[in-house]
Design a protein around this motif. Structure first.
Motif, mmCIF file in Angstrom:
data_model
loop_
_atom_site.group_PDB
_atom_site.id
_atom_site.type_symbol
_atom_site.label_atom_id
_atom_site.label_comp_id
_atom_site.label_asym_id
_atom_site.label_seq_id
_atom_site.Cartn_x
_atom_site.Cartn_y
_atom_site.Cartn_z
ATOM 1 N N VAL A 20 12.043 -36.890 -14.777
ATOM 2 C CA VAL A 20 12.700 -35.749 -14.137
ATOM 3 C C VAL A 20 11.615 -34.807 -13.612
ATOM 4 N N GLU A 21 11.657 -34.545 -12.316
ATOM 5 C CA GLU A 21 10.648 -33.675 -11.687
ATOM 6 C C GLU A 21 10.800 -32.236 -12.165
ATOM 7 N N ALA A 22 9.703 -31.503 -12.100
ATOM 8 C CA ALA A 22 9.718 -30.095 -12.499
ATOM 9 C C ALA A 22 10.530 -29.264 -11.510
ATOM 10 N N THR A 23 11.127 -28.203 -11.997
ATOM 11 C CA THR A 23 11.849 -27.235 -11.169
ATOM 12 C C THR A 23 11.254 -25.857 -11.435
ATOM 13 N N PRO A 24 11.658 -24.852 -10.683
ATOM 14 C CA PRO A 24 11.127 -23.494 -10.945
ATOM 15 C C PRO A 24 11.382 -23.026 -12.379
ATOM 16 N N SER A 25 12.410 -23.557 -13.020
ATOM 17 C CA SER A 25 12.736 -23.083 -14.369
ATOM 18 C C SER A 25 12.421 -24.091 -15.479
ATOM 19 N N THR A 26 12.089 -25.348 -15.104
ATOM 20 C CA THR A 26 11.796 -26.366 -16.123
ATOM 21 C C THR A 26 10.565 -27.162 -15.738
ATOM 22 N N GLU A 27 9.865 -27.636 -16.766
ATOM 23 C CA GLU A 27 8.713 -28.499 -16.530
ATOM 24 C C GLU A 27 9.166 -29.938 -16.370
ATOM 25 N N GLU A 28 8.315 -30.785 -15.816
ATOM 26 C CA GLU A 28 8.691 -32.189 -15.684
ATOM 27 C C GLU A 28 8.853 -32.811 -17.077
ATOM 28 N N HIS A 29 9.786 -33.750 -17.186
ATOM 29 C CA HIS A 29 10.023 -34.375 -18.476
ATOM 30 C C HIS A 29 10.720 -35.711 -18.255
ATOM 31 N N HIS A 30 11.023 -36.392 -19.350
ATOM 32 C CA HIS A 30 11.700 -37.682 -19.285
ATOM 33 C C HIS A 30 12.975 -37.620 -20.135
ATOM 34 N N ILE A 31 13.985 -38.356 -19.691
ATOM 35 C CA ILE A 31 15.247 -38.379 -20.422
ATOM 36 C C ILE A 31 15.726 -39.818 -20.588
ATOM 37 N N SER A 32 16.605 -40.011 -21.564
ATOM 38 C CA SER A 32 17.222 -41.315 -21.779
ATOM 39 C C SER A 32 18.287 -41.565 -20.716
ATOM 40 N N THR A 33 18.318 -42.771 -20.158
ATOM 41 C CA THR A 33 19.364 -43.109 -19.186
ATOM 42 C C THR A 33 20.730 -43.204 -19.861
ATOM 43 N N GLU A 34 20.739 -43.491 -21.165
ATOM 44 C CA GLU A 34 21.988 -43.720 -21.888
ATOM 45 C C GLU A 34 22.645 -42.423 -22.321
ATOM 46 N N THR A 35 21.854 -41.483 -22.863
ATOM 47 C CA THR A 35 22.423 -40.258 -23.433
ATOM 48 C C THR A 35 21.990 -38.994 -22.701
ATOM 49 N N ARG A 36 21.031 -39.111 -21.777
ATOM 50 C CA ARG A 36 20.480 -37.973 -21.009
ATOM 51 C C ARG A 36 19.707 -36.999 -21.894
ATOM 52 N N SER A 37 19.368 -37.409 -23.106
ATOM 53 C CA SER A 37 18.594 -36.538 -23.988
ATOM 54 C C SER A 37 17.109 -36.647 -23.661
ATOM 55 N N ARG A 38 16.372 -35.568 -23.941
ATOM 56 C CA ARG A 38 14.947 -35.546 -23.639
ATOM 57 C C ARG A 38 14.184 -36.454 -24.599
ATOM 58 N N VAL A 39 13.156 -37.131 -24.077
ATOM 59 C CA VAL A 39 12.330 -38.023 -24.890
ATOM 60 C C VAL A 39 10.858 -37.649 -24.726
ATOM 61 N N GLU A 40 10.069 -37.978 -25.742
ATOM 62 C CA GLU A 40 8.629 -37.744 -25.725
ATOM 63 C C GLU A 40 7.915 -39.034 -26.120
ATOM 64 N N TRP A 41 6.742 -39.288 -25.475
ATOM 65 C CA TRP A 41 5.991 -40.483 -25.820
ATOM 66 C C TRP A 41 5.383 -40.319 -27.208
ATOM 67 N N THR A 42 5.632 -41.305 -28.078
ATOM 68 C CA THR A 42 5.180 -41.223 -29.461
ATOM 69 C C THR A 42 4.492 -42.526 -29.857
#
Length: 503
Positions: free
Chosen positions: A97-119
């Motif tokens: 997900v690209e960054a917006t004026p109010s949010t930084e770029e991040h990644h989400i699950s295609t299944e639940t749309r929840s945010r994910v982090e590389w671990t």
């Protein structure tokens, strides 16, 4: 059984934000869900909490059993981890997900749309891949093991692709709120292994007192009800564990879709959250339950929650059932039938003339109980209510009962009674009696069939008809298979909220 899964990083962080100890936070949450179950008139045989000592011991027993079979080993693991979902995702399961004026770029699950982090971390793994072929064979052999069918197809597809082993622990430095790995306090058992074991611990696993099969205490379940977003855990991970333990698998999974608002998943941040407590307080639990099953009881697709639709369906059943009861049990009709010989419904139907206005109604509900039982077995809840609504609708249709009214059109409600006018002195007594017996029998049958959906109102209805407690089962929900007693008058089943006037 039902209950609360109380371990995991999500709970740990939520407790920290509230400045509470995790157990105190879970005590509060567990009580909240117990209260919701009571408010929703939902019963359970067992309410389990994963923080209970017996569950803790069951998880340790399961872990040791898997370990003794060589199915657990230590290795490194990396991937996209979702705290809210408590699971890892692969590259193909995430979106950038690209960054917006109010949010930084991040990644989400295609299944639940929840945010994910590389671990990346070292943890224990379960040899899930060793059970891929046996699980695939099981689901190919049992096409009804997962309902609706599209989810069965999804699991078949997943099991037909290469499968990695499953990470089953987290470093305790990252996750302290959970059950520690036996003999290794530096690792905490993965929350989903913990959570899935609750189905076993709720029945007393490891069943040492019953010889270890679990059959005496209800294992395996004939039905588990889960959300579609956790199907993988219940259809792959848990069955693999059961196969490893030599235990039978759940006979069927009912995998329901989600309730959305404005065609979007409910989210506090978006503000599109429906409040079930508020709806229950406004309409009463039975009308909310009716709406949930009427609209969402096909399970295949997400359904949008709508206050307007809830109001519409509440008025539908109020018109078709509540008003009908009031009219047929009115003092005027009771006076016209009191002391008259009333031929039992089955006998009346047997000798009914072809031009009788009640004949088509009898034909509609004479086999209704069997039809409903068959559809309930097939998990077709919305279709069951459709059949009941149509049956009640035919009472409310025109006298010749050629067309069924729209379920939402209350203006034609009780038209059959209106056309027959059983309260009028000009209507002959025999016609009044025929109509009375027919509609009372219809209400008796529908009251029995509505018990799973609207337990309080169905009980009120059956009480008003004097139906004996021992005659309120599915076997009694057919023409002539039950009886009524002293009929009560003036019973108001429903009290709807006032509609707000619009300018």
């Amino acid at each position: 059984m039902t209950g609360t899964d109380e371990h995991g990083l999500k709970i740990q962080k939520a407790a920290e934000e509230r400045e509470l100890e995790p157990l105190a936070f879970c005590d509060e949450l567990s009580q909240h869900f117990r209260g919701l179950a009571v408010k929703a008139n939902i019963s359970n045989t067992r309410f389990s909490r994963t923080t209970e000592r017996d569950h803790h011991q069951a998880v340790h027993h399961l872990w040791r059993e898997l370990d003794s079979k060589g199915l657990i080993y230590k290795g490194s693991h990396e991937g996209w981890y979702s705290i809210s979902d408590e699971c890892f995702y692969t590259d193909s399961q995430i979106i950038h997900v690209e960054a917006t004026p109010s949010t930084e770029e991040h990644h989400i699950s295609t299944e639940t749309r929840s945010r994910v982090e590389w671990t990346r971390e070292e943890n224990y793994k379960f040899r899930l891949s060793a059970f891929q072929e046996s699980l695939l064979a099981h689901f190919q052999k049992h096409p009804n093991a997962i309902f609706p069918p599209q989810h069965h197809s999804d699991i078949i597809a997943t099991l037909s692709s290469p499968m990695d082993d499953l990470s089953v622990s987290r470093p305790s430095s990252r996750l302290s709120w959970g059950i520690p790995v036996p003999n290794d306090p530096e690792h905490t058992i993965y929350v989903w292994i913990d959570a899935l074991t609750v189905y076993l611990s709720a029945t007393g696993y490891p069943w040492t007192a019953t010889g270890g099969s679990g059959k005496q205490v209800g294992w395996p379940p004939n039905l588990q009800i889960i959300g579609k977003d956790i199907l993988r855990f219940h259809a792959i991970y848990f069955p693999a564990m059961l196969q490893a333990l030599g235990l039978p698998l759940t006979q069927q999974l009912l995998t329901h879709s989600h309730w959305t608002v404005d065609q979007r998943k409910m989210s506090k941040s978006v503000g599109n959250v429906a409040d079930p407590i508020q709806a229950i307080d406004e309409f009463g639990i039975d009308l909310v339950r009716f709406y949930l099953a009427r609209v969402g009881g096909r399970f295949k697709d997400d359904v949008d929650w709508s206050h307007e639709q809830l109001d519409k369906h509440a008025r539908e059943i109020t018109s078709l059932l509540g008003n009908l009861l009031m009219r047929i049990t009115s003092k005027k009709i009771q006076e016209r039938t009191e002391g008259k010989p009333l031929t039992p419904a089955a006998e009346a139907f047997k000798h009914m003339k072809e031009d009788s206005p009640t004949l088509p109604l009898y034909q509609t509900f004479q086999g209704l109980g069997g039809k409903v039982e068959e559809k309930m077995d097939q998990l077709m809840l919305a279709d069951v209510l459709e059949d009941i609504v149509i049956t009640l609708g035919k009472v409310c249709a025109s006298q010749n009962i050629i067309s069924v009214i729209s379920p939402f059109d209350s203006t034609q409600a009780n038209q059959l009674m209106t056309n027959t006018a059983p309260w009028a002195a000009t209507t002959d007594t025999q016609t009044v009696i025929e109509l009375y017996v027919c509609i009372i029998e219809c209400l008796r049958i529908c009251g029995i069939l509505l018990q799973p959906f609207m337990p309080s109102k169905a009980e009120m209805l059956l009480d008003a008809l004097g139906v004996p407690a021992e005659e309120r089962f599915i076997a009694n929900a057919n023409l002539g298979t039950g009886s009524v007693g002293q009929i009560q008058t003036g019973i108001r089943l429903f009290s709807l909220p006032q509609r707000q006037k619009t300018m």
